[in-house]
Design a protein around this motif. Structure first.
Motif, PDB file in Angstrom:
ATOM      1  N   ILE A  61      69.774  61.439  25.524  1.00  0.00           N
ATOM      2  CA  ILE A  61      70.943  60.306  26.187  1.00  0.00           C
ATOM      3  C   ILE A  61      71.171  59.220  25.340  1.00  0.00           C
ATOM      4  CG2 ILE A  61      70.230  58.237  28.289  1.00  0.00           C
ATOM      5  CD1 ILE A  61      68.857  60.987  29.745  1.00  0.00           C
ATOM      6  N   HIS A  62      71.810  57.874  25.630  1.00  0.00           N
ATOM      7  CA  HIS A  62      72.326  57.516  24.801  1.00  0.00           C
ATOM      8  C   HIS A  62      72.815  55.590  25.579  1.00  0.00           C
ATOM      9  CE1 HIS A  62      75.281  59.836  24.326  1.00  0.00           C
ATOM     10  NE2 HIS A  62      76.085  59.138  23.969  1.00  0.00           N
ATOM     11  N   GLN A  63      72.664  54.597  24.891  1.00  0.00           N
ATOM     12  CA  GLN A  63      73.364  54.035  25.049  1.00  0.00           C
ATOM     13  C   GLN A  63      73.380  52.382  24.347  1.00  0.00           C
ATOM     14  OE1 GLN A  63      71.419  50.744  28.121  1.00  0.00           O
ATOM     15  NE2 GLN A  63      69.367  52.031  27.983  1.00  0.00           N
ATOM     16  N   GLY A  64      74.785  51.509  23.998  1.00  0.00           N
ATOM     17  CA  GLY A  64      74.608  50.504  22.867  1.00  0.00           C
ATOM     18  C   GLY A  64      75.210  48.950  23.744  1.00  0.00           C
ATOM     19  N   ASP A  65      73.993  48.518  23.365  1.00  0.00           N
ATOM     20  CA  ASP A  65      75.273  47.290  23.488  1.00  0.00           C
ATOM     21  C   ASP A  65      75.247  46.283  22.114  1.00  0.00           C
ATOM     22  OD1 ASP A  65      72.052  44.947  23.486  1.00  0.00           O
ATOM     23  OD2 ASP A  65      72.360  47.499  23.874  1.00  0.00           O
ATOM     24  N   CYS A  66      76.149  45.023  22.358  1.00  0.00           N
ATOM     25  CA  CYS A  66      75.566  44.316  21.611  1.00  0.00           C
ATOM     26  C   CYS A  66      75.368  43.010  21.496  1.00  0.00           C
ATOM     27  CB  CYS A  66      78.018  43.609  21.402  1.00  0.00           C
ATOM     28  SG  CYS A  66      78.477  44.479  20.529  1.00  0.00           S
ATOM     29  N   LEU A  67      75.206  42.071  20.316  1.00  0.00           N
ATOM     30  CA  LEU A  67      73.822  41.417  19.708  1.00  0.00           C
ATOM     31  C   LEU A  67      74.413  40.574  20.041  1.00  0.00           C
ATOM     32  CD1 LEU A  67      71.864  42.800  17.114  1.00  0.00           C
ATOM     33  CD2 LEU A  67      71.265  43.238  19.347  1.00  0.00           C
ATOM     34  N   PRO A  68      74.332  39.218  20.743  1.00  0.00           N
ATOM     35  CA  PRO A  68      75.627  37.811  20.962  1.00  0.00           C
ATOM     36  C   PRO A  68      76.147  37.297  19.718  1.00  0.00           C
ATOM     37  CG  PRO A  68      72.803  37.351  22.067  1.00  0.00           C
ATOM     38  CD  PRO A  68      73.148  39.083  20.699  1.00  0.00           C
ATOM     39  N   ASP A  69      76.086  37.403  18.283  1.00  0.00           N
ATOM     40  CA  ASP A  69      76.954  36.951  16.956  1.00  0.00           C
ATOM     41  C   ASP A  69      77.087  37.486  16.763  1.00  0.00           C
ATOM     42  OD1 ASP A  69      74.747  39.137  16.509  1.00  0.00           O
ATOM     43  OD2 ASP A  69      73.868  38.511  14.689  1.00  0.00           O
ATOM     44  N   ALA A  70      77.441  39.056  17.190  1.00  0.00           N
ATOM     45  CA  ALA A  70      78.441  39.931  16.180  1.00  0.00           C
ATOM     46  C   ALA A  70      79.249  40.740  16.916  1.00  0.00           C
ATOM     47  CB  ALA A  70      77.831  40.857  15.429  1.00  0.00           C
ATOM     48  N   HIS A  71      80.671  41.343  17.400  1.00  0.00           N
ATOM     49  CA  HIS A  71      80.789  42.334  17.727  1.00  0.00           C
ATOM     50  C   HIS A  71      80.525  43.252  16.935  1.00  0.00           C
ATOM     51  CE1 HIS A  71      83.554  42.155  13.951  1.00  0.00           C
ATOM     52  NE2 HIS A  71      84.173  43.512  14.163  1.00  0.00           N
ATOM     53  N   SER A  72      81.350  44.364  17.589  1.00  0.00           N
ATOM     54  CA  SER A  72      81.037  46.117  17.110  1.00  0.00           C
ATOM     55  C   SER A  72      82.127  47.197  17.408  1.00  0.00           C
ATOM     56  CB  SER A  72      79.629  46.738  17.896  1.00  0.00           C
ATOM     57  OG  SER A  72      79.415  48.076  17.551  1.00  0.00           O
ATOM     58  N   LEU A  73      82.222  47.344  16.116  1.00  0.00           N
ATOM     59  CA  LEU A  73      83.814  48.770  15.679  1.00  0.00           C
ATOM     60  C   LEU A  73      82.580  49.711  15.369  1.00  0.00           C
ATOM     61  CD1 LEU A  73      86.349  49.604  16.869  1.00  0.00           C
ATOM     62  CD2 LEU A  73      86.638  48.784  13.967  1.00  0.00           C
ATOM     63  N   HIS A  74      82.737  50.396  16.438  1.00  0.00           N
ATOM     64  CA  HIS A  74      82.519  52.311  15.603  1.00  0.00           C
ATOM     65  C   HIS A  74      82.612  52.983  16.363  1.00  0.00           C
ATOM     66  CE1 HIS A  74      80.886  52.745  19.573  1.00  0.00           C
ATOM     67  NE2 HIS A  74      80.841  54.090  19.706  1.00  0.00           N
ATOM     68  N   ILE A  75      83.460  54.610  15.293  1.00  0.00           N
ATOM     69  CA  ILE A  75      83.929  55.251  15.481  1.00  0.00           C
ATOM     70  C   ILE A  75      82.852  56.611  15.724  1.00  0.00           C
ATOM     71  CG2 ILE A  75      84.581  56.369  13.668  1.00  0.00           C
ATOM     72  CD1 ILE A  75      86.980  57.404  13.941  1.00  0.00           C
ATOM     73  N   THR A  76      83.135  57.660  16.713  1.00  0.00           N
ATOM     74  CA  THR A  76      81.625  58.465  17.065  1.00  0.00           C
ATOM     75  C   THR A  76      83.022  59.555  16.882  1.00  0.00           C
ATOM     76  OG1 THR A  76      80.922  57.363  19.302  1.00  0.00           O
ATOM     77  CG2 THR A  76      81.057  59.749  18.969  1.00  0.00           C
ATOM     78  N   VAL A  77      83.010  60.124  16.220  1.00  0.00           N
ATOM     79  CA  VAL A  77      82.998  61.822  15.667  1.00  0.00           C
ATOM     80  C   VAL A  77      82.058  62.690  16.221  1.00  0.00           C
ATOM     81  CG1 VAL A  77      83.566  63.472  13.712  1.00  0.00           C
ATOM     82  CG2 VAL A  77      84.250  61.017  13.429  1.00  0.00           C
ATOM     83  N   SER A  78      82.952  63.753  17.170  1.00  0.00           N
ATOM     84  CA  SER A  78      82.217  64.512  17.407  1.00  0.00           C
ATOM     85  C   SER A  78      82.355  65.992  17.336  1.00  0.00           C
ATOM     86  CB  SER A  78      82.607  64.279  19.296  1.00  0.00           C
ATOM     87  OG  SER A  78      83.723  64.429  19.512  1.00  0.00           O
TER      88      SER A  78
END
Length: 585
Positions: free
Chosen positions: A348-365
């Motif tokens: 199980i996983h979850q992710g949230d952004c911190l207040p000071d930065a955006h996030s861009l990620h790529i999930t390779v599966s």
């Protein structure tokens, strides 16, 4: 301020200004019935959820939510502690020789070509992912390219260590301290360019999502995803999930097309762009092995062990879960650009952004529906069919009175007839192995894999030596350089080792291939043609000879005409390349 309060404040401010955001407009038009809500404890009917999850993950290649914060001591997994190990964090000092350059312009359609072949004196590959792919293009063997890319993906963790200690077992966190490690793979600028090209559509390619106060919503309008609408959603706290970046980025396409040969299973990807201080997805687990590559900004991730044995390496993804269902994370960290996070299916996983930065990620599966059980689903029905055809014991009638002593109502009865019945069933099941067409079932798995595959991306030298660089053209009122002049002395080899698969089917011997596949998942039907059974030895010879070239005259066909005819057919399908261009353009 809580994230939900921040979103509400934005909406209130815009109402005061007399302006409605794209999110507000969507809510008014769609209504509650159109929203994909996942309130605490609420789930879709199991069958519908599974069907939807499978369709989306297979189309897009996997991946789900998004999260990140420094690793903390993890409590042991609960119900499945005997099968799940604790995560490992690896910290890396930035390595010389991997400095990135600005991403180069990438072609948007048609067969892509990247630089390759011998490097001229003084020529520089450049850094980042583009430079890496150019270096890999000089390796002759596609299997070696795949192995080296896999090594780079995991570095500094050795592939053997990863496969022995983490694969399907435990998460792995790699901190590289190099924000340019993935430079050129994909960026927010690439997403913006895809939107401006006008080919991105809501739902099909792009999801607009939010997760606030336990409610997961999807806000997809219909039609094209135009930049003004998409960026307005983002500005109002919505996450953007691009479901098939390989369809819009030649670099992602190239990257995944190499890796798929390492895994022997479909390799796909999603990208996730999340605004500061927000979360786009509810906690859940997936049915894929996930490699999270942090491209820009940073993200707070929490990863939890499977809660039961049934959730270890699950066959299907979960519905959205509530925070109360999770327990303590085994890994909590903030991923920064250049870092890698791997977790197996079922975590199980979850992710949230911190207040000071955006996030861009790529999930390779990868590794969706690629288990022993999936193989047996194909094998056992075929084995039973063969047994019914060849063994009279499987066709004999059941005892006339078996309904009187078998079944749930009789399960506790002590009866010699029950014992004999059970022993007979066990005996027939054991004998099934004698009829199991194991190789044929494996070929069915391979056939499905080849349909899933991305088409190869050619180096410049490969293009020049293949049908894709053949200089046939219209000139001076007529076609020129049309004839493909293959002779017995022409030296040939497969374009890639994993590009073809021989399958012996009821209607004949079929050769499946990937060169005409689409960058969009299953946009094309499986590509194959029937092969003369006498030519199977030639295909096997090409496979065993790869990556070396062989002369057409050495193909094990009966006549020279057959050898040339087969080589010409394979060349026209893009399956073969020649050692030298057949015609100088």
């Amino acid at each position: 301020m809580r994230r939900g309060g921040a979103l509400a404040a934005m909406a209130a401010e815009q109402r005061e200004l007399g302006r409605l955001s794209a999110l507000a407009v969507y809510r008014r038009v769609a209504g509650a019935g159109r929203l994909e809500r996942r309130r605490r404890g609420a789930q879709l009917p199991a069958g519908r959820k599974r069907a939807k999850a499978r369709a989306r993950r297979r189309r897009a290649g996997g991946g789900g939510p998004e999260p990140e914060a420094p690793p903390r001591p993890a409590s042991p997994p609960a119900a499945s502690s005997s099968r799940v190990e604790l995560p490992v964090e690896v910290r890396v000092e930035p390595q010389p020789g991997w400095a990135a350059t600005e991403p180069e312009e990438k072609p948007r359609g048609g067969p892509a070509t990247i630089p390759g072949g011998p490097r001229a004196a003084g020529e520089d590959d450049g850094g980042g992912v583009s430079g890496l792919l150019r270096r890999l293009g000089r390796l002759e063997d596609s299997r070696q390219r795949a192995a080296e890319l896999f090594r780079w993906l995991l570095a500094p963790v050795a592939p053997g260590e990863f496969l022995g200690q983490h694969w399907e077992r435990a998460p792995l966190l790699v901190r590289r301290g190099d924000p340019r490690y993935y430079a050129g793979l994909f960026s927010t600028a690439d997403l913006d360019a895809a939107l401006r090209d006008g080919e991105v559509h809501f739902g099909t390619h792009l999801d607009v999502t939010s997760y606030v106060e336990g409610v997961r919503e999807t806000h997809n309008p219909s039609g094209r995803a135009l930049p003004a609408v998409v960026w307005d959603f983002y500005q109002n706290g919505c996450s953007l999930r691009l479901l098939c970046p390989q369809a819009f980025s030649s670099t992602v396409w190239h990257f995944l097309s190499i890796l798929q040969e390492q895994f022997g299973s479909m390799v796909g990807a999603n990208t996730y762009l999340t605004p500061p201080g927000t979360q786009g997805f509810a906690p859940h687990y997936d049915d894929i092995e996930a490699f999270v590559l942090q491209l820009e900004g940073k993200k707070h991730w929490r990863v939890y062990s499977p809660r039961t044995d049934a959730e270890v390496l699950p066959q299907f993804s979960s519905p959205n879960l509530t925070q109360a269902e999770l327990g303590e994370p085994v890994l909590e960290t903030v991923l920064e650009a250049g870092d890698l996070l791997y977790f197996p299916r079922g975590f199980i996983h979850q992710g949230d952004c911190l207040p000071d930065a955006h996030s861009l990620h790529i999930t390779v599966s990868s590794y969706q529906r690629n288990s022993w059980g999936d193989l047996l689903e194909k094998l056992l029905p075929a084995a039973l069919q063969m047994a019914l055809e060849e063994d009279v014991e499987y066709r004999r009638g059941l005892p006339m009175d078996y309904l009187g002593y078998m079944g749930i109502a009789n399960s506790d009865a002590v009866d010699a007839r029950r014992t004999a019945f059970m022993e007979k069933v066990q005996s027939l099941i054991k004998r099934l192995i004698d009829y199991a067409p194991i190789d044929a079932a494996v070929d069915q798995m391979a056939r499905s894999f080849l349909h899933d595959c991305l088409p190869p991306v050619l180096t410049q030298s490969e293009k020049a030596q293949s049908i894709y660089g053949f200089p046939a053209r219209w000139q001076d009122g007529g076609p020129h350089d049309v004839d493909i002049q293959i002779t017995k002395d022409t030296e040939i080899r497969l374009l890639r080792h994993g590009i073809v698969r021989l399958c012996n089917e009821e209607t004949g011997v079929m050769l499946y291939y990937t060169t005409e596949n689409s960058r969009v998942y299953h946009k094309e039907e499986p590509k194959f043609f029937e092969l003369d059974p006498e030519h199977t030895d030639s295909i096997e010879f090409l496979l065993s000879s790869y990556p070396n070239h062989i002369s057409v005259g050495n193909l094990p066909c009966e006549t020279l005409e057959e050898r040339i005819s087969l080589a010409t057919l394979l060349f026209e399908k893009g399956i073969l390349t020649t050692k030298k261009p057949l015609v100088q353009a």
